[in-house]
Write a protein that holds these residues in place. Structure first.
Motif, PDB file in Angstrom:
ATOM      1  N   LYS A 241       0.447  -2.375  16.114  1.00  5.64           N
ATOM      2  CA  LYS A 241       1.298  -3.888  15.479  1.00  5.64           C
ATOM      3  C   LYS A 241       2.449  -4.078  15.270  1.00  5.64           C
ATOM      4  N   ILE A 242       2.643  -2.515  14.862  1.00  2.36           N
ATOM      5  CA  ILE A 242       4.019  -2.126  14.435  1.00  2.36           C
ATOM      6  C   ILE A 242       5.377  -2.765  15.480  1.00  2.36           C
ATOM      7  N   LEU A 243       4.731  -2.349  16.925  1.00  4.34           N
ATOM      8  CA  LEU A 243       6.396  -2.543  17.452  1.00  4.34           C
ATOM      9  C   LEU A 243       6.210  -3.844  18.067  1.00  4.34           C
ATOM     10  N   ASN A 244       5.220  -4.764  17.703  1.00  2.00           N
ATOM     11  CA  ASN A 244       5.677  -6.036  17.188  1.00  2.00           C
ATOM     12  C   ASN A 244       7.414  -7.093  16.570  1.00  2.00           C
ATOM     13  N   ASN A 245       7.250  -6.513  16.240  1.00  2.00           N
ATOM     14  CA  ASN A 245       9.076  -6.258  15.468  1.00  2.00           C
ATOM     15  C   ASN A 245       9.818  -5.561  15.069  1.00  2.00           C
ATOM     16  N   VAL A 246       9.399  -3.780  15.554  1.00  6.48           N
ATOM     17  CA  VAL A 246      10.283  -3.068  15.068  1.00  6.48           C
ATOM     18  C   VAL A 246      10.229  -2.252  16.610  1.00  6.48           C
ATOM     19  N   LYS A 247      11.352  -2.296  17.328  1.00 14.37           N
ATOM     20  CA  LYS A 247      12.017  -1.413  17.933  1.00 14.37           C
ATOM     21  C   LYS A 247      11.161   0.548  18.539  1.00 14.37           C
ATOM     22  N   GLN A 248      11.184   0.951  19.435  1.00 14.52           N
ATOM     23  CA  GLN A 248      10.288   1.868  19.026  1.00 14.52           C
ATOM     24  C   GLN A 248      12.068   2.801  19.497  1.00 14.52           C
ATOM     25  N   ILE A 266      -0.195  -4.732  -1.720  1.00 15.55           N
ATOM     26  CA  ILE A 266      -1.908  -5.110  -2.325  1.00 15.55           C
ATOM     27  C   ILE A 266      -1.254  -6.391  -2.525  1.00 15.55           C
ATOM     28  N   LYS A 267      -1.887  -7.529  -2.127  1.00 14.29           N
ATOM     29  CA  LYS A 267      -1.739  -8.605  -2.384  1.00 14.29           C
ATOM     30  C   LYS A 267      -3.007  -8.668  -3.225  1.00 14.29           C
ATOM     31  N   SER A 268      -3.333 -10.357  -3.251  1.00 10.76           N
ATOM     32  CA  SER A 268      -4.919 -10.586  -3.469  1.00 10.76           C
ATOM     33  C   SER A 268      -5.330 -11.274  -2.643  1.00 10.76           C
ATOM     34  N   SER A 269      -5.135 -11.442  -1.656  1.00  6.91           N
ATOM     35  CA  SER A 269      -5.867 -11.179  -0.007  1.00  6.91           C
ATOM     36  C   SER A 269      -6.539  -9.368   0.220  1.00  6.91           C
ATOM     37  N   GLY A 270      -5.849  -8.774  -0.200  1.00  5.38           N
ATOM     38  CA  GLY A 270      -6.507  -7.408  -0.100  1.00  5.38           C
ATOM     39  C   GLY A 270      -4.267  -6.648   0.733  1.00  5.38           C
ATOM     40  N   ILE A 271      -4.811  -5.161   1.893  1.00  2.35           N
ATOM     41  CA  ILE A 271      -3.941  -4.255   1.635  1.00  2.35           C
ATOM     42  C   ILE A 271      -3.653  -4.863   3.011  1.00  2.35           C
ATOM     43  N   SER A 272      -1.852  -5.402   3.519  1.00  2.00           N
ATOM     44  CA  SER A 272      -1.078  -5.617   4.011  1.00  2.00           C
ATOM     45  C   SER A 272      -0.271  -4.627   4.442  1.00  2.00           C
ATOM     46  N   ILE A 273       0.589  -4.871   5.820  1.00  3.06           N
ATOM     47  CA  ILE A 273       1.998  -4.072   6.030  1.00  3.06           C
ATOM     48  C   ILE A 273       3.167  -5.102   5.217  1.00  3.06           C
ATOM     49  N   SER A 274       4.233  -4.178   3.890  1.00  2.00           N
ATOM     50  CA  SER A 274       5.388  -4.853   3.712  1.00  2.00           C
ATOM     51  C   SER A 274       6.241  -4.776   4.795  1.00  2.00           C
ATOM     52  N   ASP A 275       6.715  -6.417   4.452  1.00  6.18           N
ATOM     53  CA  ASP A 275       8.016  -6.239   5.501  1.00  6.18           C
ATOM     54  C   ASP A 275       9.433  -5.459   5.269  1.00  6.18           C
ATOM     55  N   THR A 276       9.049  -4.256   5.443  1.00  7.45           N
ATOM     56  CA  THR A 276       9.720  -2.625   5.019  1.00  7.45           C
ATOM     57  C   THR A 276      10.187  -2.245   6.180  1.00  7.45           C
ATOM     58  N   GLU A 277      10.686  -1.961   7.233  1.00 14.24           N
ATOM     59  CA  GLU A 277      10.803  -1.572   7.893  1.00 14.24           C
ATOM     60  C   GLU A 277      10.677  -0.222   8.118  1.00 14.24           C
ATOM     61  N   PRO A 278       9.692   0.146   8.810  1.00 14.35           N
ATOM     62  CA  PRO A 278       8.743   1.530   9.008  1.00 14.35           C
ATOM     63  C   PRO A 278       9.869   2.339   9.478  1.00 14.35           C
ATOM     64  N   ILE A 279      10.071   3.681   9.086  1.00 13.38           N
ATOM     65  CA  ILE A 279      10.751   4.927   8.948  1.00 13.38           C
ATOM     66  C   ILE A 279      10.298   5.500  10.325  1.00 13.38           C
ATOM     67  N   GLN A 280      10.392   5.656  11.372  1.00 16.29           N
ATOM     68  CA  GLN A 280      10.441   6.289  12.624  1.00 16.29           C
ATOM     69  C   GLN A 280      10.605   7.888  12.803  1.00 16.29           C
ATOM     70  N   LEU A 281      10.353   8.983  12.151  1.00 17.50           N
ATOM     71  CA  LEU A 281      10.560  10.351  12.227  1.00 17.50           C
ATOM     72  C   LEU A 281      11.211  10.831  13.724  1.00 17.50           C
ATOM     73  N   VAL A 282      12.279  11.254  13.689  1.00 14.27           N
ATOM     74  CA  VAL A 282      12.937  12.374  15.258  1.00 14.27           C
ATOM     75  C   VAL A 282      11.752  13.490  15.310  1.00 14.27           C
ATOM     76  N   LEU A 283      11.833  12.906  16.576  1.00  9.93           N
ATOM     77  CA  LEU A 283      10.201  14.029  16.996  1.00  9.93           C
ATOM     78  C   LEU A 283      11.056  15.386  17.393  1.00  9.93           C
ATOM     79  N   GLU A 284      10.190  15.944  17.260  1.00 11.76           N
ATOM     80  CA  GLU A 284      10.412  17.407  17.736  1.00 11.76           C
ATOM     81  C   GLU A 284      10.135  17.367  19.620  1.00 11.76           C
ATOM     82  N   PRO A 285      11.214  17.969  19.883  1.00 13.52           N
ATOM     83  CA  PRO A 285      10.460  18.294  21.283  1.00 13.52           C
ATOM     84  C   PRO A 285       9.706  19.110  21.803  1.00 13.52           C
TER      85      PRO A 285
END
Length: 320
Positions: A241-248, A266-285
């Motif tokens: 689901k992360i890739l629904n809103n973020v480009k790989q 954390i909200k009253s309804s539980g824990i959800s993913i925030s609106d902050t864009e995830p940080i994709q790390l540059v992978l090692e080859p």
């Protein structure tokens, strides 16, 4: 021709998401020995404590100023973490199938640590707690400060890999929460004062959650979201689901592995993913880094550490 190539490159960059490099903080001493297997870390006052997985009688501690100086320095002088005393019961005899420590969290002078065990082909988890001496930095845990915690599902070598202070309680996050292995995900909330356990709703997130930062004043925290392709049969990943809103990112588009940092709220309804864009790390080859520990560094970035694969690495990831 040159103009055509430039257009192609620009088009490709627009199709790919941003990735962030990990700046390595050079370490020396025993902590670089793979047998230590760093499995978690957290701040106590102005020191970063790193938790070895194995029962060795010590933790590692690094003053924040040394970390900041290393990040800013061009000379890249190595840091030798101090070994601090860690007095515990003999968990190898006390807990059937004791496999090691998985996560650590400080709440004032109180310290909480999760334990993973496997007995009769069943995974078991525990939380233990004690206190740290502010003057000597010695941590001591009494034998009766131990609570068994049932895992939500059974996956070999999977347990609670993140502990977060949540008011007076401890939020324990299980590492496998994908849509194909858990339908209604809940995380454990442990109350040290009563010994009782309650639950908090959590979102489905594919791959592994291997550690998390402290919860900030806005009820948000960062976590490691990691996938080694060798775990595919265990995790049977569903739709990411992360890739629904973020480009790989570029390196991720060429690999099956995933190394990224995700912020939760954390909200009253539980824990959800925030609106902050995830940080994709540059992978090692051709190399997967088994990130096992995470901590926030003030408001400038995150500190991240591996266990021993491909080697012990302490890194800095800057907020953009």
């Amino acid at each position: 021709m040159m103009r055509f190539l430039i257009i192609i490159l620009i088009s490709l960059s627009q199709l790919l998401g941003k990735e962030t490099n990990v700046q390595e903080i050079k370490l020396s001493g025993l902590i670089t020995d793979g047998n230590q297997e760093i499995s978690g870390m957290d701040w106590y006052q102005d020191r970063l404590f790193l938790l070895p997985e194995n029962l060795g009688g010590f933790l590692f501690a690094i003053p924040k100023i040394e970390i900041l100086n290393s990040i800013k320095s061009n000379e890249k002088m190595s840091i030798t973490p101090k070994q601090t005393r860690f007095i515990t019961p003999d968990y190898k005899n006390l807990i059937n199938g004791f496999d090691g420590f998985e996560a650590i969290a400080f709440n004032g002078n109180k310290v909480f640590i999760s334990i993973e065990a496997e007995h009769n082909e069943k995974m078991n988890s525990y939380i233990v707690w004690g206190e740290i001496d502010p003057s000597t930095l010695e941590i001591k845990i009494e034998q009766d400060h131990l609570k068994w915690v049932d895992t939500p599902i059974q996956i070999d070598n999977f347990s609670f890999e993140s502990l977060l202070v949540y008011g007076d309680d401890i939020l324990m996050i299980y590492e496998a929460n994908g849509s194909n292995i858990q339908q209604d995900v809940q995380q454990v909330v442990f109350s040290p004062s009563s010994g009782k356990i309650s639950f908090m709703d959590f979102t489905n997130i594919e791959y592994r959650i291997t550690d998390a930062t402290k919860i900030n004043k806005n009820s948000k925290f960062w976590s490691i979201n990691y996938f080694w392709p060798g775990d595919k049969k265990k995790l049977t990943p569903g739709q990411d689901k992360i890739l629904n809103n973020v480009k790989q990112g570029r390196s991720h588009s060429k690999s099956n592995q995933v190394e990224r940092l995700i912020e939760f709220e954390i909200k009253s309804s539980g824990i959800s993913i925030s609106d902050t864009e995830p940080i994709q790390l540059v992978l090692e080859p051709d190399m997967s880094r088994n990130w096992e520990a995470l901590a926030r560094l003030d408001n400038i970035g995150l500190l991240i550490a591996t266990d021993k694969y491909p080697r012990m690495i302490l890194g800095y990831v800057a907020f953009k």
